[in-house]
Design a protein around this motif. Structure first.
Motif, PDB file in Angstrom:
ATOM      1  N   ILE A   1     -84.917  42.601  92.289  1.00  0.00           N
ATOM      2  CA  ILE A   1     -83.923  41.537  92.451  1.00  0.00           C
ATOM      3  C   ILE A   1     -82.630  42.059  91.841  1.00  0.00           C
ATOM      4  O   ILE A   1     -82.645  42.567  90.708  1.00  0.00           O
ATOM      5  N   VAL A   2     -81.526  41.948  92.583  1.00  0.00           N
ATOM      6  CA  VAL A   2     -80.204  42.247  92.004  1.00  0.00           C
ATOM      7  C   VAL A   2     -79.355  41.004  92.157  1.00  0.00           C
ATOM      8  O   VAL A   2     -78.993  40.625  93.282  1.00  0.00           O
TER       9      VAL A   2
ATOM     10  N   ALA B   1     -73.016  47.618  95.057  1.00  0.00           N
ATOM     11  CA  ALA B   1     -73.203  49.082  94.914  1.00  0.00           C
ATOM     12  C   ALA B   1     -74.587  49.386  94.333  1.00  0.00           C
ATOM     13  O   ALA B   1     -75.258  50.335  94.765  1.00  0.00           O
ATOM     14  N   PHE B   2     -75.034  48.575  93.373  1.00  0.00           N
ATOM     15  CA  PHE B   2     -76.375  48.772  92.795  1.00  0.00           C
ATOM     16  C   PHE B   2     -77.432  48.594  93.897  1.00  0.00           C
ATOM     17  O   PHE B   2     -78.361  49.402  94.027  1.00  0.00           O
ATOM     18  N   ALA B   3     -77.273  47.510  94.673  1.00  0.00           N
ATOM     19  CA  ALA B   3     -78.256  47.214  95.732  1.00  0.00           C
ATOM     20  C   ALA B   3     -78.336  48.367  96.724  1.00  0.00           C
ATOM     21  O   ALA B   3     -79.434  48.836  97.066  1.00  0.00           O
ATOM     22  N   LEU B   4     -77.191  48.858  97.179  1.00  0.00           N
ATOM     23  CA  LEU B   4     -77.193  49.920  98.191  1.00  0.00           C
ATOM     24  C   LEU B   4     -77.774  51.225  97.625  1.00  0.00           C
ATOM     25  O   LEU B   4     -78.503  51.942  98.310  1.00  0.00           O
ATOM     26  N   ALA B   5     -77.477  51.507  96.358  1.00  0.00           N
ATOM     27  CA  ALA B   5     -78.028  52.730  95.740  1.00  0.00           C
ATOM     28  C   ALA B   5     -79.551  52.620  95.612  1.00  0.00           C
ATOM     29  O   ALA B   5     -80.275  53.598  95.823  1.00  0.00           O
ATOM     30  N   MET B   6     -80.035  51.434  95.278  1.00  0.00           N
ATOM     31  CA  MET B   6     -81.488  51.250  95.115  1.00  0.00           C
ATOM     32  C   MET B   6     -82.192  51.335  96.464  1.00  0.00           C
ATOM     33  O   MET B   6     -83.293  51.887  96.573  1.00  0.00           O
ATOM     34  N   ILE B   7     -81.560  50.782  97.498  1.00  0.00           N
ATOM     35  CA  ILE B   7     -82.123  50.865  98.846  1.00  0.00           C
ATOM     36  C   ILE B   7     -82.252  52.332  99.278  1.00  0.00           C
ATOM     37  O   ILE B   7     -83.268  52.737  99.838  1.00  0.00           O
ATOM     38  N   ARG B   8     -81.219  53.118  98.980  1.00  0.00           N
ATOM     39  CA  ARG B   8     -81.261  54.552  99.359  1.00  0.00           C
ATOM     40  C   ARG B   8     -82.422  55.263  98.685  1.00  0.00           C
ATOM     41  O   ARG B   8     -82.905  56.282  99.157  1.00  0.00           O
TER      42      ARG B   8
ATOM     43  N   SER C   1     -87.239  47.842  97.998  1.00  0.00           N
ATOM     44  CA  SER C   1     -87.012  46.626  98.788  1.00  0.00           C
ATOM     45  C   SER C   1     -86.308  45.628  97.872  1.00  0.00           C
ATOM     46  O   SER C   1     -86.593  45.564  96.680  1.00  0.00           O
ATOM     47  N   LEU C   2     -85.427  44.811  98.455  1.00  0.00           N
ATOM     48  CA  LEU C   2     -84.527  44.037  97.596  1.00  0.00           C
ATOM     49  C   LEU C   2     -84.401  42.569  97.929  1.00  0.00           C
ATOM     50  O   LEU C   2     -84.315  42.188  99.097  1.00  0.00           O
ATOM     51  N   VAL C   3     -84.334  41.755  96.863  1.00  0.00           N
ATOM     52  CA  VAL C   3     -83.813  40.396  96.962  1.00  0.00           C
ATOM     53  C   VAL C   3     -82.386  40.467  96.434  1.00  0.00           C
ATOM     54  O   VAL C   3     -82.182  40.836  95.273  1.00  0.00           O
ATOM     55  N   VAL C   4     -81.412  40.166  97.294  1.00  0.00           N
ATOM     56  CA  VAL C   4     -80.011  40.157  96.873  1.00  0.00           C
ATOM     57  C   VAL C   4     -79.573  38.708  96.710  1.00  0.00           C
ATOM     58  O   VAL C   4     -80.189  37.796  97.278  1.00  0.00           O
ATOM     59  N   ASN C   5     -78.510  38.499  95.961  1.00  0.00           N
ATOM     60  CA  ASN C   5     -78.150  37.128  95.575  1.00  0.00           C
ATOM     61  C   ASN C   5     -76.638  37.023  95.367  1.00  0.00           C
ATOM     62  O   ASN C   5     -75.990  37.969  94.917  1.00  0.00           O
ATOM     63  N   SER C   6     -76.099  35.869  95.728  1.00  0.00           N
ATOM     64  CA  SER C   6     -74.707  35.562  95.354  1.00  0.00           C
ATOM     65  C   SER C   6     -74.520  34.060  95.454  1.00  0.00           C
ATOM     66  O   SER C   6     -75.423  33.331  95.863  1.00  0.00           O
ATOM     67  N   VAL C   7     -73.321  33.628  95.089  1.00  0.00           N
ATOM     68  CA  VAL C   7     -72.993  32.208  95.276  1.00  0.00           C
ATOM     69  C   VAL C   7     -72.200  32.032  96.560  1.00  0.00           C
ATOM     70  O   VAL C   7     -71.599  32.969  97.056  1.00  0.00           O
ATOM     71  N   ASN C   8     -72.142  30.823  97.036  1.00  0.00           N
ATOM     72  CA  ASN C   8     -71.324  30.442  98.181  1.00  0.00           C
ATOM     73  C   ASN C   8     -70.319  29.402  97.722  1.00  0.00           C
ATOM     74  O   ASN C   8     -70.613  28.693  96.764  1.00  0.00           O
ATOM     75  N   PRO C   9     -69.162  29.189  98.350  1.00  0.00           N
ATOM     76  CA  PRO C   9     -68.651  30.027  99.442  1.00  0.00           C
ATOM     77  C   PRO C   9     -68.067  31.314  98.878  1.00  0.00           C
ATOM     78  O   PRO C   9     -67.593  31.350  97.774  1.00  0.00           O
ATOM     79  N   GLU C  10     -68.096  32.327  99.674  1.00  0.00           N
ATOM     80  CA  GLU C  10     -67.743  33.647  99.171  1.00  0.00           C
ATOM     81  C   GLU C  10     -67.150  34.433 100.327  1.00  0.00           C
ATOM     82  O   GLU C  10     -67.626  34.341 101.448  1.00  0.00           O
TER      83      GLU C  10
ATOM     84  N   LEU D   1     -92.922  42.148  92.228  1.00  0.00           N
ATOM     85  CA  LEU D   1     -91.593  42.365  91.635  1.00  0.00           C
ATOM     86  C   LEU D   1     -91.715  43.414  90.537  1.00  0.00           C
ATOM     87  O   LEU D   1     -92.504  43.251  89.600  1.00  0.00           O
ATOM     88  N   ASN D   2     -90.934  44.484  90.669  1.00  0.00           N
ATOM     89  CA  ASN D   2     -90.966  45.565  89.660  1.00  0.00           C
ATOM     90  C   ASN D   2     -89.706  45.637  88.810  1.00  0.00           C
ATOM     91  O   ASN D   2     -89.753  46.107  87.673  1.00  0.00           O
ATOM     92  N   ILE D   3     -88.567  45.227  89.402  1.00  0.00           N
ATOM     93  CA  ILE D   3     -87.267  45.486  88.748  1.00  0.00           C
ATOM     94  C   ILE D   3     -86.371  44.259  88.874  1.00  0.00           C
ATOM     95  O   ILE D   3     -86.284  43.655  89.957  1.00  0.00           O
ATOM     96  N   LEU D   4     -85.717  43.909  87.768  1.00  0.00           N
ATOM     97  CA  LEU D   4     -84.710  42.836  87.806  1.00  0.00           C
ATOM     98  C   LEU D   4     -83.400  43.397  87.262  1.00  0.00           C
ATOM     99  O   LEU D   4     -83.375  43.980  86.170  1.00  0.00           O
ATOM    100  N   VAL D   5     -82.324  43.209  88.014  1.00  0.00           N
ATOM    101  CA  VAL D   5     -80.987  43.568  87.519  1.00  0.00           C
ATOM    102  C   VAL D   5     -80.187  42.275  87.366  1.00  0.00           C
ATOM    103  O   VAL D   5     -79.870  41.601  88.346  1.00  0.00           O
ATOM    104  N   ASN D   6     -79.913  41.909  86.104  1.00  0.00           N
ATOM    105  CA  ASN D   6     -79.137  40.693  85.805  1.00  0.00           C
ATOM    106  C   ASN D   6     -77.662  41.045  85.795  1.00  0.00           C
ATOM    107  O   ASN D   6     -77.128  41.506  84.782  1.00  0.00           O
ATOM    108  N   ASN D   7     -77.006  40.833  86.957  1.00  0.00           N
ATOM    109  CA  ASN D   7     -75.623  41.299  87.117  1.00  0.00           C
ATOM    110  C   ASN D   7     -74.640  40.167  87.404  1.00  0.00           C
ATOM    111  O   ASN D   7     -73.448  40.306  87.146  1.00  0.00           O
ATOM    112  N   ALA D   8     -75.128  39.023  87.899  1.00  0.00           N
ATOM    113  CA  ALA D   8     -74.233  37.986  88.447  1.00  0.00           C
ATOM    114  C   ALA D   8     -73.282  37.415  87.412  1.00  0.00           C
ATOM    115  O   ALA D   8     -73.633  37.264  86.244  1.00  0.00           O
TER     116      ALA D   8
END
Ligand SMILES: NC(=O)c1ccc[n+]([C@@H]2O[C@H](COP(=O)([O-])OP(=O)(O)OC[C@H]3O[C@@H](n4cnc5c(N)ncnc54)[C@H](O)[C@@H]3O)[C@@H](O)[C@H]2O)c1
Length: 257
Positions: free
Chosen positions: A10-11, A21-28, A32-41, A86-93
């Protein structure tokens, strides 16, 4: 072979900036990823997930504000439902809500503490419950800031939250190392839309000054920080826990002034 092959992460806050950038680097690296943000954005996690899927990667988005137990559980449940674990959590928001001490509103204080500090706690709690129950030697990477180490004018809410994240990182590391879960923090410095609320001429001046005082003579980009996330998320980092890594270049003692 990728460094994160078969891992699920999860990022939070990955619609743009560092999180994306973290999400795309991890995908490479095969994650597998759960991505997250707020709306509206202008740029949301939905778009990050679309981009990843179009490039052949595995991602789903959860549009929700971090801070609540509900969001934390939704993020973990989505990882488990979509990818099995779930193996990895990145608390970035999180955004900033700057004001001087004598002018800061309760809303500005509460918003930052809720999003950054409470969000990191709630997401970490939900993630480690899953990791402990399933004997997963997981990774948590918390995004702090030089402001949480040195302080900064106009940011008592942000400094308190980011300093609290450092204290939690060290505490959670001591609690969870016995389960093989490594917990570290990164203090980044990179040009992102986080600085859009600074007046344009001031922002340019600030970036120039930041580059000048940096031994590397530049201000970083999100992709300068992302490899550190990949390392800390990987099995290679099994002997690194409870640390705060400054992915800033060498900016001296004070981050901004
Ligand atoms: N850019 C830097 O130099 C720098 C320096 C130190 C720390 N940080 C930290 O790095 C992290 C990312 O910053 P950035 O520069 O990429 O910022 P940004 O403003 O470009 O991106 C922030 C992201 O967080 C998401 N977000 C904001 N509030 C949220 C909430 N309540 N719930 C879920 N998502 C939310 C936004 O949707 C966006 O995707 C933040 O925690 C920030 O404090 C950044």
């Amino acid at each position: 072979m990728g460094k994160l092959d078969g891992k699920v992460a999860i990022v939070t806050g990955s619609g743009r900036g560092l999180g994306k950038a973290f999400a795309l680097a991890m995908i490479r690296e095969g994650c597998s990823l759960v991505v997250n943000s707020v709306n509206p954005e202008r740029r949301s996690a939905d778009q990050t997930a679309d981009e990843i899927r179009k490039a052949g990667g595995k991602a789903v988005s959860v549009i929700a504000e971090v801070g609540s137990k509900e969001t934390a559980e939704k993020l973990v449940d989505t990882a488990v439902k979509e990818f099995g674990t779930l193996n990895i959590l990145v608390n970035n928001a999180g955004y900033g809500r700057d004001a001087m001490l004598h002018q800061m509103t309760e809303e500005q204080w509460d918003y930052i503490i809720f999003t950054h500090l409470r969000g990191t706690f709630m997401n970490s709690q939900a993630a480690v419950k899953h990791m402990i129950d399933n004997k997963i030697r997981g990774r948590i990477i918390n995004i702090t800031s030089g402001v949480g180490i040195h302080g900064n004018v106009g940011q008592s809410n942000y400094a308190a939250a980011k300093g609290g994240i450092i204290a939690m990182t060290k505490t959670h590391s001591k609690e969870l190392v016995r389960y093989g879960i490594c917990i570290n923090a990164i203090a980044p410095l990179a040009k992102t839309e986080m600085f859009d609320n600074v007046r344009e001429d001031l922002r340019d001046f600030m970036f120039q000054m930041m580059a000048k005082r940096n031994v590397l003579q530049k201000v970083g980009e999100p992709n300068d920080v992302a490899p550190v996330i990949v390392f800390l998320a990987s099995d290679d980092a099994h002997f690194v826990t409870g640390q705060v890594i400054c992915a800033t270049g060498d900016v001296g003692e004070l981050p901004w002034d």
